[in-house]
Design a protein around this motif. Structure first.
Motif, short mmCIF file in Angstrom:
data_model
loop_
_atom_site.label_atom_id
_atom_site.label_comp_id
_atom_site.label_asym_id
_atom_site.label_seq_id
_atom_site.Cartn_x
_atom_site.Cartn_y
_atom_site.Cartn_z
N CYS A 1 37.51 42.94 36.30
CA CYS A 1 36.80 44.12 36.79
C CYS A 1 35.62 43.72 37.67
CB CYS A 1 36.38 45.04 35.65
SG CYS A 1 35.16 44.32 34.57
N LEU B 1 35.77 49.26 42.87
CA LEU B 1 35.24 49.68 41.58
C LEU B 1 35.83 51.01 41.15
CD1 LEU B 1 31.51 48.65 42.11
CD2 LEU B 1 32.94 47.86 40.24
N TYR C 1 36.71 50.60 33.31
CA TYR C 1 36.44 49.55 32.32
C TYR C 1 35.74 50.15 31.12
CZ TYR C 1 34.85 45.04 30.46
OH TYR C 1 34.63 43.94 29.67
N ALA D 1 34.00 48.80 28.01
CA ALA D 1 33.53 47.51 27.52
C ALA D 1 33.58 47.42 26.00
CB ALA D 1 32.10 47.26 28.01
N LEU E 1 34.76 58.61 30.12
CA LEU E 1 34.12 58.16 31.37
C LEU E 1 35.07 57.27 32.17
CD1 LEU E 1 30.47 57.23 30.36
CD2 LEU E 1 31.18 58.97 31.95
#
Lengths: 296, 345, 130
Positions: free
Chosen positions: A51, A75, A80, A82, A142
């Motif tokens: 990423c 992006l 991603y 995390a 998100l």
């Protein structure tokens, strides 16, 4: 079909320690890829390289045809989630959605709101007050609402209880269908990945041990049991992954493309867990056996 | 991104704005009264025998607490922006792991940092600038009295120079970016705050000691020896040489005296003892006559004080240069941050 | 509409379990011609499994002529497995019950009965293949 992730001799070093070495992968799109390996094997490093959160030390990596993290457009294509699904503790759920909307040109607000509503999250609750499962779901929202082509998740369910874990994976799989996402998720638990993945990468000791479509992997790996014999005397196309012997019997796990005709062997099917465990305890690495947790 | 920066910063900004507003309100209410007192006192004292020095001294002493308090506030303000705005800016993200959330939105981390540094940095500079403006305005009369006071607080001197004019803006910019930089390197909030404070304090001490005196070549002036630049006059028992203890003072009250020496007629430095008779003649101690005859004798013999100093006319030039230096330091650190940011994960 | 479930200890791959559950439902008459199968999205959202697993199962059922996918609408049952054999279930069950009772009387415990049944079942199955 274009590759979702292509790595060539990829390596990452921290100081003197190589967290990932000589990683070569070519993952086609449309898969749910499971990245499995013990803690500290380099899973997070590989995902961070993918990423664009880390620059590689050696080799190259392209994700969806672009250099990871190189531009806002790149992006935008990669989501991603995390490890430990971080969120801003002081910001409310609604503010997280606003954050997503402000920072992502492709933001799908309807999707985000719908998900939050279905999860029963109050928009006004602060993220710091959410349960682990709810926080993970918020982070997933998100990641999904930015409408990426590839979603990368680093141990997303490791800290969740079984129910939250199931709910998280349900949401993830549903989104994968709905948004035609490619997904890469890591876990140190085989059971997390067993149902959801159709492509597997086993990473042990900073090295990719095996990678490929799950079904093909399961079809080309066999457990052989029979009278004791030296694994070195097997046909050349049979690669021994793990071997154990008693004074009379040998049990081997071999990889081969060809069918096994030797009548001395009883050929058994193996499970995903067997496969992963075999690679984690490969004979070459027996001096440093990584610990794998197998939980259900 | 501007929204997020504001959302994360607004509590700190509101607290600072409230504190500054309260300060400004107090200053606005008391300022005119103070200026009036000063003006009235000044017109009243011109008729007095000893001029205005007594009034100035009293006026300064009456307001000394407020004056020093405000000086402390102005000294602390840039450091505080470095500590509480700069240092936590990145460490807070790193500690909570939220950098991995925000850096994976469709925004490059360079842009993320640029907006955060830019907005918060400007806020820090604005806060320092406004505070300096308000404090300088309010302290105007006290500053004038302070320069005349003993020990004096000249405008060019190491204390007032730091808390007036535009240098606080430069300090705030530097302290803020320093905090961010240290935070990025140390990655933990509390150590980052401690290191920021230590480094900033060291720079603030080093600046007037090692850099500011050399911004321009100092002006040299020769001054006659008189009561005003003399700390003490020593007579040895039994009539040894005269011992002079000179005080380093700039000829202009608001100037910044760097050093001084006693020179003889040919311009050579003499140590504090002057070979002049203290048993007879003008420099013999005589309570009735006072030291003025001795000063005349010293002048006749060619002894005088040479002072090197920066006159107060250089105030704004020095302010501009020093603000420029701090701004360049801040920009340099910011550049380092941008390069370093790529390696943070 | 039927709901799928996965048995992780069955040793069968998830896709085969789905295929079998559809066939079972067809056999028992739980699914009839014209019924819609759950969409891939519904199945993965319920079971948290890989979408390709479901697609593969549906493709196999389609290949067997049991279901047909109508793009944009769903996958529908096109055939039935309910046939004459259903009528034979009753008498066969009766016979099996009698046999079980006989086995118990002969002193076989549960495990032995199961083992005997399974080995016999397998050997006859193999004989038929051969």
């Amino acid at each position: 079909m274009t590759a979702v992730l292509r790595a060539e001799g990829l390596g990452k070093r921290y100081g003197k320690h190589w967290a990932l070495t000589d990683c070569t992968l070519d993952i086609p799109t449309g898969h749910v890829v499971g990245l499995v390996g013990p803690n500290g094997a380099g899973k997070t490093t590989l995902l961070n390289l993918a990423c664009g959160q880390l620059p590689p030390t050696a080799g190259g990596i392209t994700v969806l045809g672009g250099r990871p993290g190189g531009s806002p457009a790149q992006l935008a294509k990669v989501g991603y989630v995390a490890q430990d699904t971080p969120t801003y503790a002081g910001l409310s759920v609604a503010e997280h959605l606003k954050l997503g909307a402000r920072l992502n040109p492709g933001w799908d607000d309807a999707l985000a709101r719908h998900r939050i509503e279905r999860l029963g999250l109050r928009p006004s609750s602060r993220a710091g007050k959410l349960s682990g499962g709810q926080r993970a779901q918020l982070a997933l929202t998100l990641g999904l609402a930015k409408r990426p082509e590839l979603l990368i998740l680093d141990e997303p369910v490791a800290a969740l209880d079984p129910l939250a874990r199931r709910e998280f994976l349900q949401g993830l799989m549903e989104a994968a269908v709905e948004q035609q996402l490619s997904v890469v998720l890591s876990s140190h638990l085989v059971s997390d990945l067993e149902r959801v993945c159709d492509y597997l990468i086993v990473l042990v000791d900073s090295k990719v041990q095996v990678a490929g479509e799950l079904e093909k992997l399961l079809a080309t790996h066999h457990r052989l049991t029979g009278p004791r014999r030296d694994p070195a005397r097997l046909p050349a196309d049979q690669h021994v992954i793990s071997a154990s012997h008693t004074d009379r019997q040998s049990t081997l796990l071999v990889r081969t493309q060809a069918p096994i005709h030797d009548p001395a062997w009883t050929v058994g099917q193996i499970s995903l867990e067997d496969l992963v465990l075999a690679y984690m305890s490969k004979p070459a690495d027996t001096h440093r056996r990584p610990t794998l947790e197998v939980q259900r | 991104m501007i929204w997020l920066t504001w959302r994360q910063f607004r509590a700190a900004a509101a607290a600072t704005a409230a504190a500054l507003a309260a300060l400004a309100a107090v200053l606005a209410i008391t300022g005119p009264g103070l200026a009036d007192d000063y003006a009235t006192g000044l017109t009243g004292c011109t008729t007095q025998s000893d001029g205005c020095s007594r009034f100035l001294q009293n006026f300064f002493h009456d307001n000394q607490a407020a004056f020093l308090g405000l000086t402390a506030v102005m000294l602390a303000l840039p450091a505080l922006t470095g500590l509480f705005w700069g240092a936590p800016m990145i460490t807070r993200e790193l500690e909570a792991g939220t950098h991995r959330l925000v850096w994976n939105q469709s925004i490059t981390r360079t842009r993320w940092l640029a907006i955060k540094l830019g907005l918060t940095g400007l806020a820090a500079m604005a806060a320092a600038g406004l505070a300096s403006l308000a404090v300088s305005w309010w302290s105007g009369p006290i500053d004038k009295a302070a320069a005349a006071n003993e020990p004096g607080f000249p405008r060019m001197g190491t204390l007032l120079f730091d808390v007036r004019g535009i240098v606080p803006i430069g300090y705030a910019a530097f302290a803020f970016v320093l905090g961010v930089t240290v935070g990025m390197l140390v990655r933990r909030t509390l150590p980052a705050m401690a290191i920021t404070l230590a480094v900033f304090a060291a720079v603030q001490v080093a600046m007037p000691l090692l850099v500011r005196p050399y911004l321009r070549p100092p002006v040299h002036a020769t001054v006659e020896i008189s009561m005003s630049n003399l700390e003490g006059l020593g007579f040895e028992r039994g009539g040894g040489p005269l011992r002079l203890q000179l005080r380093t003072l700039a000829p202009d009250k608001n100037g910044w005296a760097l050093s001084s020496r006693l020179v003889d007629t040919s311009g050579n430095t003499v140590s504090s003892t002057v070979p002049v008779s203290t048993t007879s003649g003008p420099c013999a101690p005589d309570p009735a006559r006072g030291p003025s005859a001795c000063f005349a004798e010293l002048k006749r013999l060619g002894y005088r004080q040479e002072v090197s100093y920066h006159p107060s006319s250089r105030f704004w030039a020095f302010q501009r240069t020093e603000t420029g230096i701090y701004t360049i330091l801040a920009l340099g650190l910011a550049g380092f941050c941008f390069r370093r940011l790529r390696r943070v994960s | 509409m039927i709901e799928f479930h996965l048995d992780e200890r069955s040793g069968l791959s998830p896709y085969l379990q789905i295929v079998r559950q559809v066939r079972q439902a067809l056999r028992l008459g739980l699914l009839r011609e014209g019924d819609r199968l759950p969409t891939v999205k519904e199945v993965v959202a319920q079971l948290a499994i890989n979408p390709n697993t479901v697609l593969k199962a549906y493709r196999e059922l389609e290949h067997d002529g049991l279901v047909a996918a109508r793009p944009g609408v769903g996958t529908f049952v096109t055939a039935t497995l309910v046939d004459a054999t259903l009528a034979a279930h009753g008498p066969l069950r009766q016979e099996l019950r009698r046999w079980l009772a006989k086995a118990r009387r002969a002193g076989l415990d549960e495990e032995s009965i199961e083992a005997l049944f399974m080995t016999t079942f397998r050997t006859t199955a193999q004989e038929e293949i051969a």
